[in-house]
Design a protein around this motif. Sequence first.
Motif, PDB file in Angstrom:
ATOM      1  N   UNK A  42      35.265  14.526  15.561  1.00 27.92           N
ATOM      2  CA  UNK A  42      35.115  15.961  15.320  1.00 27.92           C
ATOM      3  C   UNK A  42      36.338  16.740  15.760  1.00 27.92           C
ATOM      4  N   UNK A  43      37.155  16.143  16.637  1.00 28.33           N
ATOM      5  CA  UNK A  43      38.396  16.768  17.073  1.00 28.33           C
ATOM      6  C   UNK A  43      39.538  16.256  16.207  1.00 28.33           C
ATOM      7  N   UNK A  86      38.440  21.281  17.851  1.00 29.07           N
ATOM      8  CA  UNK A  86      37.208  21.055  17.106  1.00 29.07           C
ATOM      9  C   UNK A  86      36.702  22.426  16.671  1.00 29.07           C
ATOM     10  N   UNK A  87      36.830  22.714  15.376  1.00 31.17           N
ATOM     11  CA  UNK A  87      36.460  24.047  14.901  1.00 31.17           C
ATOM     12  C   UNK A  87      34.953  24.262  14.907  1.00 31.17           C
ATOM     13  N   UNK A  88      34.159  23.186  14.824  1.00 27.26           N
ATOM     14  CA  UNK A  88      32.702  23.345  14.821  1.00 27.26           C
ATOM     15  C   UNK A  88      32.171  23.818  16.165  1.00 27.26           C
ATOM     16  N   UNK A 146      39.542  25.305  26.400  1.00 30.30           N
ATOM     17  CA  UNK A 146      38.937  26.607  26.163  1.00 30.30           C
ATOM     18  C   UNK A 146      37.920  26.488  25.037  1.00 30.30           C
ATOM     19  N   UNK A 147      36.833  27.211  25.200  1.00 31.32           N
ATOM     20  CA  UNK A 147      35.757  27.178  24.209  1.00 31.32           C
ATOM     21  C   UNK A 147      35.070  28.540  24.175  1.00 31.32           C
ATOM     22  N   UNK A 148      34.501  28.856  23.040  1.00 26.86           N
ATOM     23  CA  UNK A 148      33.706  30.068  22.960  1.00 26.86           C
ATOM     24  C   UNK A 148      32.534  29.916  23.920  1.00 26.86           C
ATOM     25  N   UNK A 149      32.095  31.001  24.523  1.00 23.02           N
ATOM     26  CA  UNK A 149      31.070  30.934  25.565  1.00 23.02           C
ATOM     27  C   UNK A 149      29.818  30.184  25.114  1.00 23.02           C
ATOM     28  N   UNK A 150      29.375  30.393  23.878  1.00 24.53           N
ATOM     29  CA  UNK A 150      28.155  29.733  23.412  1.00 24.53           C
ATOM     30  C   UNK A 150      28.350  28.242  23.131  1.00 24.53           C
ATOM     31  N   UNK A 160      32.039  21.848  24.812  1.00 24.43           N
ATOM     32  CA  UNK A 160      33.478  21.727  25.039  1.00 24.43           C
ATOM     33  C   UNK A 160      33.792  21.005  26.335  1.00 24.43           C
ATOM     34  N   UNK A 161      33.051  21.339  27.389  1.00 25.49           N
ATOM     35  CA  UNK A 161      33.278  20.693  28.677  1.00 25.49           C
ATOM     36  C   UNK A 161      32.850  19.224  28.655  1.00 25.49           C
ATOM     37  N   UNK A 162      31.820  18.893  27.892  1.00 27.10           N
ATOM     38  CA  UNK A 162      31.435  17.485  27.741  1.00 27.10           C
ATOM     39  C   UNK A 162      32.560  16.701  27.068  1.00 27.10           C
TER      40      UNK A 162
END
Length: 156
Positions: free
Chosen positions: A17-18, A41-43, A133-137, A142-144
Amino acid sequence: MNNAVINGELSVFYPDGFSVMEETELKKFFTKIHNRWGIYNKDIHTIISFAKTKESTLLSFVTDAKSVAKGLEARYKISLKNYQRKESCCGIVLKNKAYTYSFTYTADDADVKQCGRLIVFKFGKCFYTVYCTAREDCASQGYQALDAVMDSLRKA
């Protein structure tokens, strides 16, 4: 899982996915792209990147990962809108002390709350900065992914 070698010295696996970021994509998100490698990963709206400092025998003797991270944080406080540090901890990466902290900020271009994590560790005569960095939701996903990448990290 996919495999990559970063700067000819670190081997890493990254989740499906990345995709590896091209130079134009790196320029879109980072001011300095020399010695930087990243995946996106845009998803799940997540970027994970590795940046390497210049090799310096003197720097490697007089500073540590925590000091490098504090210097980066000072820049983030200035450049990231609504920057707030959340938590920090110490750990080990490739048998070296590492310093990690999490933070939030608001993306300038979309007014979206972002979550970030920074990991700094020494490798040889330089330091690596791992930035996620990831969108909050999407932060937990992202951290996984970041944890999977860091768990796979090896000397090439």
